[in-house]
Design an enzyme around this catalytic site. Sequence first.
Site, PDB file in Angstrom:
ATOM      1  N   ASP A 124      50.378  49.164  37.971  1.00 26.70           N
ATOM      2  CA  ASP A 124      49.141  49.556  38.487  1.00 26.70           C
ATOM      3  C   ASP A 124      49.244  50.556  39.631  1.00 26.70           C
ATOM      4  O   ASP A 124      48.341  51.305  39.932  1.00 26.70           O
ATOM      5  CB  ASP A 124      48.414  48.330  38.906  1.00 26.70           C
ATOM      6  CG  ASP A 124      47.053  48.604  39.048  1.00 26.70           C
ATOM      7  OD1 ASP A 124      46.215  49.275  38.450  1.00 26.70           O
ATOM      8  OD2 ASP A 124      46.294  47.874  40.179  1.00 26.70           O
ATOM      9  N   HIS A 180      47.148  55.314  41.553  1.00 29.82           N
ATOM     10  CA  HIS A 180      46.840  54.279  41.038  1.00 29.82           C
ATOM     11  C   HIS A 180      47.190  54.495  39.529  1.00 29.82           C
ATOM     12  O   HIS A 180      46.297  55.214  38.775  1.00 29.82           O
ATOM     13  CB  HIS A 180      44.967  54.081  41.092  1.00 29.82           C
ATOM     14  CG  HIS A 180      44.523  52.953  40.334  1.00 29.82           C
ATOM     15  ND1 HIS A 180      43.351  52.821  39.938  1.00 29.82           N
ATOM     16  CD2 HIS A 180      45.082  51.615  40.327  1.00 29.82           C
ATOM     17  CE1 HIS A 180      42.821  51.791  39.458  1.00 29.82           C
ATOM     18  NE2 HIS A 180      44.088  51.061  39.512  1.00 29.82           N
ATOM     19  N   LYS A 218      43.441  44.865  46.073  1.00 29.01           N
ATOM     20  CA  LYS A 218      43.107  46.331  46.416  1.00 29.01           C
ATOM     21  C   LYS A 218      42.772  46.514  47.815  1.00 29.01           C
ATOM     22  O   LYS A 218      42.758  47.593  48.174  1.00 29.01           O
ATOM     23  CB  LYS A 218      41.523  46.218  45.665  1.00 29.01           C
ATOM     24  CG  LYS A 218      41.962  46.288  44.351  1.00 29.01           C
ATOM     25  CD  LYS A 218      43.119  47.488  43.853  1.00 29.01           C
ATOM     26  CE  LYS A 218      42.929  47.434  42.452  1.00 29.01           C
ATOM     27  NZ  LYS A 218      44.009  48.484  41.697  1.00 29.01           N
ATOM     28  N   LYS A 236      45.867  52.639  29.545  1.00 26.48           N
ATOM     29  CA  LYS A 236      47.035  52.817  30.675  1.00 26.48           C
ATOM     30  C   LYS A 236      48.042  51.571  30.507  1.00 26.48           C
ATOM     31  O   LYS A 236      49.500  51.987  30.261  1.00 26.48           O
ATOM     32  CB  LYS A 236      46.724  52.984  32.075  1.00 26.48           C
ATOM     33  CG  LYS A 236      47.681  53.033  33.218  1.00 26.48           C
ATOM     34  CD  LYS A 236      46.776  52.862  34.520  1.00 26.48           C
ATOM     35  CE  LYS A 236      46.415  51.382  34.787  1.00 26.48           C
ATOM     36  NZ  LYS A 236      45.705  51.294  36.160  1.00 26.48           N
ATOM     37  N   THR A 237      47.853  50.488  30.461  1.00 28.62           N
ATOM     38  CA  THR A 237      48.579  49.487  30.290  1.00 28.62           C
ATOM     39  C   THR A 237      49.278  49.427  28.926  1.00 28.62           C
ATOM     40  O   THR A 237      50.505  49.299  28.844  1.00 28.62           O
ATOM     41  CB  THR A 237      48.011  48.069  30.431  1.00 28.62           C
ATOM     42  OG1 THR A 237      47.376  48.219  31.654  1.00 28.62           O
ATOM     43  CG2 THR A 237      48.642  46.873  30.337  1.00 28.62           C
ATOM     44  N   ARG A 272      41.429  37.609  33.722  1.00 29.66           N
ATOM     45  CA  ARG A 272      42.745  38.257  34.278  1.00 29.66           C
ATOM     46  C   ARG A 272      43.887  37.429  34.168  1.00 29.66           C
ATOM     47  O   ARG A 272      43.859  36.191  34.296  1.00 29.66           O
ATOM     48  CB  ARG A 272      42.497  38.695  35.869  1.00 29.66           C
ATOM     49  CG  ARG A 272      41.400  39.718  36.049  1.00 29.66           C
ATOM     50  CD  ARG A 272      42.243  41.029  35.897  1.00 29.66           C
ATOM     51  NE  ARG A 272      41.311  42.258  36.236  1.00 29.66           N
ATOM     52  CZ  ARG A 272      41.678  43.542  36.250  1.00 29.66           C
ATOM     53  NH1 ARG A 272      42.981  43.681  36.169  1.00 29.66           N
ATOM     54  NH2 ARG A 272      40.748  44.505  36.406  1.00 29.66           N
ATOM     55  N   SER A 325      39.580  52.202  33.506  1.00 23.72           N
ATOM     56  CA  SER A 325      39.620  50.902  32.524  1.00 23.72           C
ATOM     57  C   SER A 325      39.008  51.303  31.114  1.00 23.72           C
ATOM     58  O   SER A 325      38.460  52.494  30.932  1.00 23.72           O
ATOM     59  CB  SER A 325      38.541  50.029  33.189  1.00 23.72           C
ATOM     60  OG  SER A 325      38.597  49.117  32.063  1.00 23.72           O
ATOM     61  N   ARG A 335      35.520  42.558  42.053  1.00 23.22           N
ATOM     62  CA  ARG A 335      35.475  43.160  43.295  1.00 23.22           C
ATOM     63  C   ARG A 335      33.983  43.336  43.639  1.00 23.22           C
ATOM     64  O   ARG A 335      33.233  43.499  42.746  1.00 23.22           O
ATOM     65  CB  ARG A 335      36.306  44.397  43.486  1.00 23.22           C
ATOM     66  CG  ARG A 335      37.894  44.050  43.608  1.00 23.22           C
ATOM     67  CD  ARG A 335      38.645  45.296  43.934  1.00 23.22           C
ATOM     68  NE  ARG A 335      38.301  46.413  43.015  1.00 23.22           N
ATOM     69  CZ  ARG A 335      37.270  47.426  43.537  1.00 23.22           C
ATOM     70  NH1 ARG A 335      36.935  47.457  44.910  1.00 23.22           N
ATOM     71  NH2 ARG A 335      36.998  48.470  42.558  1.00 23.22           N
TER      72      ARG A 335
END
Length: 534
Positions: A258, A221, A202, A243-244, A323, A239, A61
């Site tokens: 997410d 988020h 986003k 989290k994942t 990704r 990041s 982004r």
Amino acid sequence: MVRETAHPNPLALGEPMSNLCNRVHFQLDANSLVEQTLARGQGQLNDTGALCIETGEFTGRSPKDRFIVSDEATVDLVDWGDVNIPISTAVFDKLLAKMKDFVKERELWISHCYAGADERFRINVTAINTTPWANLFCQHLFICPSNEELLHYMQEWVIFQVPEFQADPSIDGTRQKNFSIINFTKKMILIGGTAYTGEMKKGIFSVLNFLLPQQQVLPMHCSANEGAAEDVALFFGLSGTGKTTLSADPNRKLIGDDEHGWSDDSIFNFEGGCYAKCIDLSAVKEPEIFAAIKQPALLENVLFYPDSNTVDYGNASLTENTRAAYPIVHIANAKIPSTGRTPSHIFFLTCDAYGVLPPIAKLTKAQAMYHFLSGYTAKVAGTEIGVTEPQTTFSACFGRVFLPSHPTAYAKLLGEKLEQHPEVQVWLVNTGWTGGAYGVGQRIQLKHTRNMVQAALNGDLAHQTYKEHTVFGVWMPENCAHVPSTILDPRETWEDKLAYDEQANRLATLFRENFEQYQQEASAEIIAASPALC
């Protein structure tokens, strides 16, 4: 090719689609979008059947080129500044007219989708793209209507993504050739000059972050999962915090990875799929994600091993931000529909490279709002060019760049949710360093972090005694099953206790300096939760 005239033009209701473009492909299935991408030479399949494409110049982004139209609907409600950059209605209208003219001789792919698994709060999203693979991304990341739902589908929001169209900053009012513009009055998002698909995802997240608080829904988020007793856990983190990894639990159903909303009585996923980072991905480290990358998943900016169609996930030649986009049903233990009860536990994840924060600590409501507003983690040497020592990163609500309103509005709403549900336990989890800062200490072992999270989820930590951290005031358990008690108090892991105290004061000062921007808007309760210097 398909010429579609039975549906209205999404950019001008009342006109047929043929007025928008002569070659429109409407609501194609995922396999057809893959086939059309291959036929146009825009991608290739890997050995698991996933479609591999490149997004070109932009592989991430561009926050400085994301604008919101300033008009009556937004002028008094948006927190204008470096994050939310205003642009005029006249600039928007001129760019829209140019983009519509630009696509008249091109092919378009159009899909109707939803954002929001809870029907009470979802918005309808029509995606218009100039490549079939970008439309495939939208079908993966948003929620696809059933055939019956399509019969009654009412257009609401439109994403108009034309990467080939480049703005002229000298006359178009943008910063450079690429742009993403949200117009809340016209319910449209214009994206030009960039093919990075995350701008679409986003963009809609920003829309929901603006709309849902007006309905007393907290947009978040975070990832979410659910246990056998239907207990829901939320995982917030920037990041690199885990989290994942921590939310992907084979013993718990994945609600989403997410973006979620918290209403009075539910947690619900905004999306219908996942957009996972896949740099250094392996079946050992991330088995659920690795297995999800199959037909018709979409892989972005990955490279193959020589003379093969096997992806080399360790190759970052194009970008570190490789990704994978895939529907959530590719996760074996995904929960469909992607909703759950109000959460029982909330985890704020941080990778503290200073070695100061405890590996797990219980937060009061005020501390929860303070750390939510702070959104702290730390980058370490080697993660970015020029980073030679730990660098603090603060991102309010763990997603500042996606918040149209002032961060304190979201923290206040979180406080109200915690007031309504006092049974919710909030935890601060440090997945970073212990025994010293980065370069001296060691990274907290993943197995210990998993065991601490599990102990919180199964109630074991509810029966432990706690002591207060002298600087941050959070509450540290003195024991935890399957975790050495010696690591639970970070000060005790440092050989030089005075050096720890100095480091703790240094980090506390950074927290306090960062929080100065919220001091005026924050309540006395939140301010009182600031760390104290010892």
